[in-house]
Design a protein around this motif. Sequence first.
Motif, short mmCIF file in Angstrom:
data_model
loop_
_atom_site.label_atom_id
_atom_site.label_comp_id
_atom_site.label_asym_id
_atom_site.label_seq_id
_atom_site.Cartn_x
_atom_site.Cartn_y
_atom_site.Cartn_z
N VAL A 111 0.87 -1.17 0.00
CA VAL A 111 0.00 0.00 0.00
C VAL A 111 0.91 1.22 0.00
O VAL A 111 1.79 1.33 0.85
N ILE A 112 0.71 2.11 -0.96
CA ILE A 112 1.47 3.35 -1.01
C ILE A 112 0.45 4.48 -0.90
O ILE A 112 -0.51 4.52 -1.66
N GLU A 113 0.68 5.38 0.06
CA GLU A 113 -0.33 6.40 0.29
C GLU A 113 0.32 7.75 0.58
O GLU A 113 1.28 7.83 1.34
N VAL A 114 -0.20 8.78 -0.04
CA VAL A 114 0.20 10.15 0.27
C VAL A 114 -1.07 10.92 0.59
O VAL A 114 -2.07 10.84 -0.14
N GLY A 115 -1.06 11.65 1.70
CA GLY A 115 -2.22 12.44 2.09
C GLY A 115 -1.80 13.83 2.53
O GLY A 115 -0.75 13.99 3.18
N THR A 116 -2.58 14.82 2.18
CA THR A 116 -2.29 16.20 2.60
C THR A 116 -3.46 16.78 3.39
O THR A 116 -3.53 17.98 3.63
N THR A 117 -4.40 15.90 3.78
CA THR A 117 -5.57 16.32 4.56
C THR A 117 -5.68 15.45 5.81
O THR A 117 -6.76 15.16 6.28
N ASN A 118 -4.52 15.06 6.36
CA ASN A 118 -4.46 14.12 7.48
C ASN A 118 -3.95 14.85 8.72
O ASN A 118 -2.74 15.02 8.88
N PHE A 119 -4.86 15.24 9.61
CA PHE A 119 -4.48 15.98 10.81
C PHE A 119 -3.86 15.07 11.86
O PHE A 119 -3.25 15.54 12.81
N ILE A 120 -4.06 13.77 11.71
CA ILE A 120 -3.36 12.77 12.51
C ILE A 120 -2.65 11.88 11.50
O ILE A 120 -3.23 11.54 10.46
N THR A 121 -1.39 11.54 11.77
CA THR A 121 -0.65 10.74 10.79
C THR A 121 -0.67 9.26 11.16
O THR A 121 -0.54 8.90 12.34
N LEU A 122 -0.82 8.42 10.17
CA LEU A 122 -0.56 6.99 10.35
C LEU A 122 0.94 6.77 10.19
O LEU A 122 1.66 7.64 9.70
N PRO A 123 1.46 5.60 10.63
CA PRO A 123 2.91 5.40 10.61
C PRO A 123 3.51 5.52 9.21
O PRO A 123 2.88 5.13 8.22
N ARG A 124 4.72 6.05 9.14
CA ARG A 124 5.46 6.16 7.88
C ARG A 124 5.59 4.78 7.22
O ARG A 124 5.45 4.66 6.01
N TRP A 125 5.93 3.76 8.02
CA TRP A 125 6.04 2.39 7.52
C TRP A 125 5.32 1.43 8.43
O TRP A 125 5.42 1.53 9.67
N TYR A 126 4.65 0.47 7.84
CA TYR A 126 4.01 -0.64 8.56
C TYR A 126 4.24 -1.87 7.70
O TYR A 126 3.73 -1.93 6.57
N VAL A 127 5.06 -2.80 8.18
CA VAL A 127 5.43 -3.94 7.32
C VAL A 127 5.24 -5.26 8.06
O VAL A 127 5.49 -5.37 9.26
N LYS A 128 4.79 -6.25 7.32
CA LYS A 128 4.49 -7.55 7.90
C LYS A 128 5.41 -8.62 7.32
O LYS A 128 5.56 -8.73 6.11
N GLY A 129 6.02 -9.40 8.21
CA GLY A 129 6.81 -10.54 7.80
C GLY A 129 6.20 -11.81 8.36
O GLY A 129 5.29 -11.75 9.20
N LEU A 130 6.72 -12.94 7.91
CA LEU A 130 6.16 -14.21 8.37
C LEU A 130 6.38 -14.43 9.86
O LEU A 130 5.68 -15.20 10.49
N GLU A 131 7.37 -13.74 10.45
CA GLU A 131 7.69 -13.93 11.86
C GLU A 131 7.37 -12.71 12.73
O GLU A 131 7.63 -12.75 13.94
#
Lengths: 368, 368
Positions: free
Chosen positions: A225-245
């Motif tokens: 998921v690649i996302e850019v927002g300029t109307t976000n008064f609260i930010t979600l994390p810069r990176w969120y990544v899932k591995g098998l472990e």
Amino acid sequence: MNTTKNSVVIIGYGGMGSYHGKLIKDIEGLEVTGAYDVLQERQEAAAADGYQVYESFEAVLNDPKVDVLVIATPNDIHKDLSIRAMRTGKHIVCEKPVTLCKADFEEMMAVAEETGQVLMVHQNRRWDEDFLMIKSMYDQHTIGDLFHLESRVHGANGIPGDWRRIEAYGGGMLLDWGVHLLDQLVFMIDSKITSVSSRLSFILGDEVDDGFEAYLQFENGISAVIEVGTTNFITLPRWYVKGLEGTAIIEDWSLKGRMVLRNNEVERIEPKPIQAGVGLTKTMAPPSEGATITEALPAAYQHASSFYTNFSEVISGKAEPIVKNAEVLRVLNLIEAIFEAGRTHQVIKDFDMYEAERDNVTPSFPVC
Amino acid sequence: MNTTKNSVVIIGYGGMGSYHGKLIKDIEGLEVTGAYDVLQERQEAAAADGYQVYESFEAVLNDPKVDVLVIATPNDIHKDLSIRAMRTGKHIVCEKPVTLCKADFEEMMAVAEETGQVLMVHQNRRWDEDFLMIKSMYDQHTIGDLFHLESRVHGANGIPGDWRRIEAYGGGMLLDWGVHLLDQLVFMIDSKITSVSSRLSFILGDEVDDGFEAYLQFENGISAVIEVGTTNFITLPRWYVKGLEGTAIIEDWSLKGRMVLRNNEVERIEPKPIQAGVGLTKTMAPPSEGATITEALPAAYQHASSFYTNFSEVISGKAEPIVKNAEVLRVLNLIEAIFEAGRTHQVIKDFDMYEAERDNVTPSFPVC
């Protein structure tokens, strides 16, 4: 081999132009000697910074002492300025997005080929430490094989009030920030993109996108998921990544974050149901005590050199470019697919240039 | 009107079945009198809880004192048990997902119509306080018009190790948790869904989805991300919603969260560029001092009554159901569209039953 420093002139002395001066300051083999901008106030700023100020772009081209041009103008004129400069024997560092569409960059690449001049695009965020930590995890399987990545930048300021709001100048967030986030992904993941869908945001009423979400599927099974927002008064994390472990998070550019991994030392115990809202859930209960381990993020991947050190070595024939034009072209093609997916509300497939050299794949959607 | 309590028997006395006993305990007009389960140990648990234990499902149906059956079995037999019970004059509360596909629920609805018995599906998460806070914001435009919603539940335990891993029993996360999150959305937003895309996760190697992401676009302009994950060792917020005047977040079921709104009292000052990674950004700089206001979340929307109070009133002819079967059917149809979108990697359009009564819209994809 040139033992003296190569002379660099900055074209377009706005926020980014002057920043390039700082970036080049300590680079062996490069020296910023001059600048040119169409605005008088910026000419004055360049003079105040100690640079020779040229009276016209032609004057820069006609100065035989100039070896390199840094093109930091609005996006729509990158191509013409770069091509004219390469034809007068100058090497080029060009700001991103290098062009508004793939076809324009192909023209630039052809002129670089024809003239033998070096053309490198300033995809500098390949050197961002947050990204390089993720690349470490990806390369070293720190949380097992990474199978899902979410890369976001969120702001609340809308689009800056300059040419970035104008479509003809190459404005909009997909071209501005999207090009960085997509470039990072394509640099890291060595696999073909098999499908793309997207949503473009026009909530601010500008003629260009004020943000977007793109959903990418890679042939090797990774989704992103690649996302850019300029109307976000609260930010979600810069990176969120899932591995098998495990899962990793990087909150922001301060590099605050963590990894949480499955603890394979303890026997797996199914957690007890928890009250969640008006219901019970076992599935969404936190893992039982001791079932996970929290760790600090790994050290960042180390490039062989910085962008400008690499560029300096490339023009001296001592290194290959870290930012390759074929990669830049692939990202522009991907951006066109994301625009197409957003405009048509369709999933776009069979477009990626990853295998273009092998299979001569032709994009399946119109290009500009 | 029945002035004595209606007698309720719970069919399927697993985790949810016994929870229903607790939910009904204090409801005027309802009394759990018995239970039935195919497993001996659960029959014993029901007896220990003080309920009359029936020796067979038929014995429940043949008991004329029984008015209501709560069906809390695996999903694949909801339909048959409910239909048989309605035909012997019992009212039904059925667990979710009521059926594995839309066509099966249409059969159930037809029998309810034919017999005049009440059939209500336990979409209890319409009463979750986190959701009801978001519904307040939506209805009252607390952060301006809401135009984007992200609703996520994240766990790290995989799929529970029972029938929920088996496709034939109606397992998988889209049917399990997805049905709740989609039901909430459809209950809140009074607009047709114009397109859906999705990604189904099978990373755990089960035959059913261990999670999914669905991207919905509504005709009124609202977009939504609905996500369920069971391989997430770090959780993203339960809710992340964007309005024209601000952003709101609810972290988890503890209701920790906040709203950040634009401060219209101060003049808008463009923020200064910040260093972000190896580059500068003005666009993604935090809003300048005083430009935003942080507030606590609003009070939750108040339903007229709880699920079971409403059900009790419905069987007494005193109220309309809050969970309407047409809404449940619409969500099942939406789930089929999400499965179809995920399996085919296509955007699905022209499927939503929102306007079905007016325009007799036919789904454009195969139904089971």
